[in-house]
Design an enzyme around this catalytic site. Structure first.
Site, PDB file in Angstrom:
ATOM      1  N   ASP A  62      34.701  32.692  10.577  1.00 40.95           N
ATOM      2  CA  ASP A  62      33.398  33.144  10.075  1.00 40.95           C
ATOM      3  C   ASP A  62      33.439  33.513   8.590  1.00 40.95           C
ATOM      4  O   ASP A  62      32.397  33.802   8.003  1.00 40.95           O
ATOM      5  CB  ASP A  62      32.898  34.343  10.882  1.00 40.95           C
ATOM      6  CG  ASP A  62      32.256  33.929  12.199  1.00 40.95           C
ATOM      7  OD1 ASP A  62      32.089  32.718  12.432  1.00 40.95           O
ATOM      8  OD2 ASP A  62      31.921  34.821  13.005  1.00 40.95           O
ATOM      9  N   ARG A  79      19.923  36.160  11.008  1.00 38.85           N
ATOM     10  CA  ARG A  79      20.568  36.299  12.315  1.00 38.85           C
ATOM     11  C   ARG A  79      21.773  37.227  12.255  1.00 38.85           C
ATOM     12  O   ARG A  79      22.125  37.844  13.259  1.00 38.85           O
ATOM     13  CB  ARG A  79      21.038  34.938  12.843  1.00 38.85           C
ATOM     14  CG  ARG A  79      19.933  33.988  13.282  1.00 38.85           C
ATOM     15  CD  ARG A  79      20.520  32.714  13.874  1.00 38.85           C
ATOM     16  NE  ARG A  79      21.551  33.058  14.844  1.00 38.85           N
ATOM     17  CZ  ARG A  79      22.785  32.536  14.840  1.00 38.85           C
ATOM     18  NH1 ARG A  79      23.139  31.668  13.926  1.00 38.85           N
ATOM     19  NH2 ARG A  79      23.662  32.896  15.752  1.00 38.85           N
ATOM     20  N   ARG A  84      30.743  24.045  21.117  1.00 41.45           N
ATOM     21  CA  ARG A  84      31.374  25.268  21.601  1.00 41.45           C
ATOM     22  C   ARG A  84      31.137  25.327  23.104  1.00 41.45           C
ATOM     23  O   ARG A  84      30.282  26.060  23.584  1.00 41.45           O
ATOM     24  CB  ARG A  84      30.785  26.488  20.893  1.00 41.45           C
ATOM     25  CG  ARG A  84      31.116  26.528  19.420  1.00 41.45           C
ATOM     26  CD  ARG A  84      30.809  27.862  18.800  1.00 41.45           C
ATOM     27  NE  ARG A  84      29.393  27.993  18.485  1.00 41.45           N
ATOM     28  CZ  ARG A  84      28.859  29.100  17.970  1.00 41.45           C
ATOM     29  NH1 ARG A  84      29.605  30.147  17.735  1.00 41.45           N
ATOM     30  NH2 ARG A  84      27.578  29.143  17.693  1.00 41.45           N
ATOM     31  N   LYS A  95      27.490  42.670  14.408  1.00 41.79           N
ATOM     32  CA  LYS A  95      26.660  41.816  15.264  1.00 41.79           C
ATOM     33  C   LYS A  95      27.440  41.341  16.486  1.00 41.79           C
ATOM     34  O   LYS A  95      26.950  41.386  17.617  1.00 41.79           O
ATOM     35  CB  LYS A  95      26.177  40.613  14.458  1.00 41.79           C
ATOM     36  CG  LYS A  95      25.555  39.504  15.293  1.00 41.79           C
ATOM     37  CD  LYS A  95      25.600  38.169  14.566  1.00 41.79           C
ATOM     38  CE  LYS A  95      25.226  37.072  15.527  1.00 41.79           C
ATOM     39  NZ  LYS A  95      25.640  35.743  15.082  1.00 41.79           N
ATOM     40  N   ASN A  96      28.685  40.878  16.259  1.00 42.37           N
ATOM     41  CA  ASN A  96      29.455  40.283  17.344  1.00 42.37           C
ATOM     42  C   ASN A  96      30.038  41.314  18.308  1.00 42.37           C
ATOM     43  O   ASN A  96      30.652  40.936  19.306  1.00 42.37           O
ATOM     44  CB  ASN A  96      30.571  39.404  16.768  1.00 42.37           C
ATOM     45  CG  ASN A  96      30.024  38.154  16.103  1.00 42.37           C
ATOM     46  OD1 ASN A  96      28.940  37.685  16.435  1.00 42.37           O
ATOM     47  ND2 ASN A  96      30.764  37.621  15.148  1.00 42.37           N
ATOM     48  N   CYS A 156      24.168  28.310  16.177  1.00 46.99           N
ATOM     49  CA  CYS A 156      24.452  27.574  14.939  1.00 46.99           C
ATOM     50  C   CYS A 156      25.019  26.184  15.219  1.00 46.99           C
ATOM     51  O   CYS A 156      25.731  25.974  16.195  1.00 46.99           O
ATOM     52  CB  CYS A 156      25.445  28.348  14.089  1.00 46.99           C
ATOM     53  SG  CYS A 156      24.726  29.799  13.310  1.00 46.99           S
TER      54      CYS A 156
END
Length: 419
Positions: free
Chosen positions: A304, A396, A121, A22-23, A116
């Site tokens: 994570d 997600r 951030r 995903k990232n 999230c």
């Protein structure tokens, strides 16, 4: 909203294929806007965040075709430079649009991104880097306007090795005149994957994976095809699930080097982790032993993976300490784990976990993506049934999680919301 019904007690056994990262996918999709042509991206996971990014690209004027495992993006007609606020707030990774559109159109307007709830951030490092390239930054009424019709290469020193800031600056610098050097850059594998994608388009970037990245600006970029790297966080999640259920799982489509921080800790717990050309094998034949973890930028232990690891340590023998150095508010899963019988005390950035033999099923709620999947792991080893609310968070970042777990022998059901 959908829920998961999890009946614990079954060891996971079998083979699972890990999806594309995903990232890595999201910034690569954004970077496709830099090219006035059609790019094909393969190993694209079917995720809620990916679908949101598709909608953003369409609103920018791109033609997007998405199917099973791929995405085709034609950015020839991209002209819009403002991302709607509702989509920015839905997904933090929408911030990647800034660097791409600034490089392509010389102007971009976005609202502050959402995502999230794991603590602040700020995007100040993004803005600092873009400003160093000559962009004029205006912040007003919750929006950020960046204007830079003639970006110029520059030296950028990041105060913290932020992945997002590193990637945004890379995308903008690709079309800047001259050479850009990013110092204290993030070293994550996803940054390297973005470099590889951009270089396939004709960019001149080297150094990704180290703390210094050099980008020589080019005038033209060209369509290309690229396969996204496997998701190291999904891989790590299944590695922990196999170990804590005392299972035996073979992970396919993984890069062992990317999962080494997790593998090393699992070996300390007493689990067996073996990597080969065919993937990674994780086996645990007895209760795991307590270990300490400390989250750090790559190649340190991933933030994570901290919530999932805390779920695992909740049933390990002995006392563990987990220190969170990246996000100040990443312990929201602790109260829910306590509802299941976990013994965890929070002391500032540290969590002290006293392992119990078994957790108990309960009704719990996901507050964010990784916290949600941590509660799934807890449910796999809990007595009785666990009901997990707000699984849209999990959607997600994990493709068909419940289906993959069921194929490994877990009892996980998705309960659809009745209308």
């Amino acid at each position: 909203m959908d829920r998961f019904l999890i009946t614990g007690g079954a060891p996971l056994k079998g083979t699972v294929r890990i999806a594309g990262a995903k990232n890595a996918t999201l910034p690569i999709m954004a970077a496709s806007l830099l090219c006035p042509g059609t790019c094909e991206i393969h190993e694209v996971p079917d995720l809620r965040d990916v679908r949101v990014m598709c909608e953003i690209l369409k609103l920018m004027g791109a033609k997007v075709e998405a199917g099973k495992g791929y995405c085709r993006i034609d950015a020839a007609s991209v002209a819009a430079c403002e991302v709607p606020e509702n989509l920015m707030r839905e997904m933090r990774s929408s911030i990647f649009i800034m660097g791409a559109l600034l490089g392509r159109l010389g102007k971009v307007k976005v609202s502050y991104p959402g995502g999230c709830a794991i603590g602040p951030r700020p995007i100040d490092l993004h803005l600092k880097g873009l400003s160093a390239l000559g962009a004029k930054i205006t912040e007003k009424h919750g929006y950020v306007l960046a204007e830079g019709p003639a970006l110029r290469g520059s030296d950028v020193h990041l105060d913290f090795p932020s992945v997002g800031a590193t990637e945004n600056i890379m995308m903008a610098a690709v079309k800047a005149q001259g050479v850009t050097v990013i110092r204290n850059a993030a070293k994550e594998p996803e940054v390297v994957d973005l470099q590889n994608f951009l270089n396939k388009m004709g960019a001149k970037i080297r150094g990704a994976g180290t703390d210094t990245i050099k980008i020589e600006g080019v005038s033209d970029l060209y369509p290309t095809s690229h396969s996204v790297i496997p998701d190291r966080i999904e891989a790590g999640t299944f590695m922990l699930a196999a170990a804590m259920t005392q299972g035996d799982v073979h992970l396919e489509n993984v890069i062992a080097e990317h999962t080494e921080p997790v593998a090393a800790k699992l070996r300390e717990t007493g689990a067996e982790v073996v990597s080969s050309g065919e993937g990674i094998y994780v086996t645990a034949r007895r209760r795991l032993q307590a270990v300490d973890i400390k989250t750090l930028p790559y190649p340190g232990y991933p933030t994570d993976m901290q919530p999932q690891t805390m779920a695992m340590l909740s049933v390990a023998e002995g006392t563990s300490v987990a220190i969170e150095n990246i996000f100040v508010n990443r312990f929201k899963h602790v109260d829910e784990l306590r509802r299941m019988g976990a013994q965890i005390n929070i002391e500032g950035r540290a969590a002290v976990i006293r392992g119990v033999e078994r957790l108990s099923g309960a009704c719990v709620e996901a507050s964010d993506l990784r916290a949600g999947v941590a509660l799934v792991l807890a449910g796999l080893v809990a007595d009785g049934q666990t009901v997990l609310e707000n699984v849209y968070h999990i959607d997600r970042g994990y493709e068909a999680l419940e289906e993959k777990l069921r194929r490994l022998g877990a009892q996980v059901q998705r309960l659809k919301e009745s209308r």
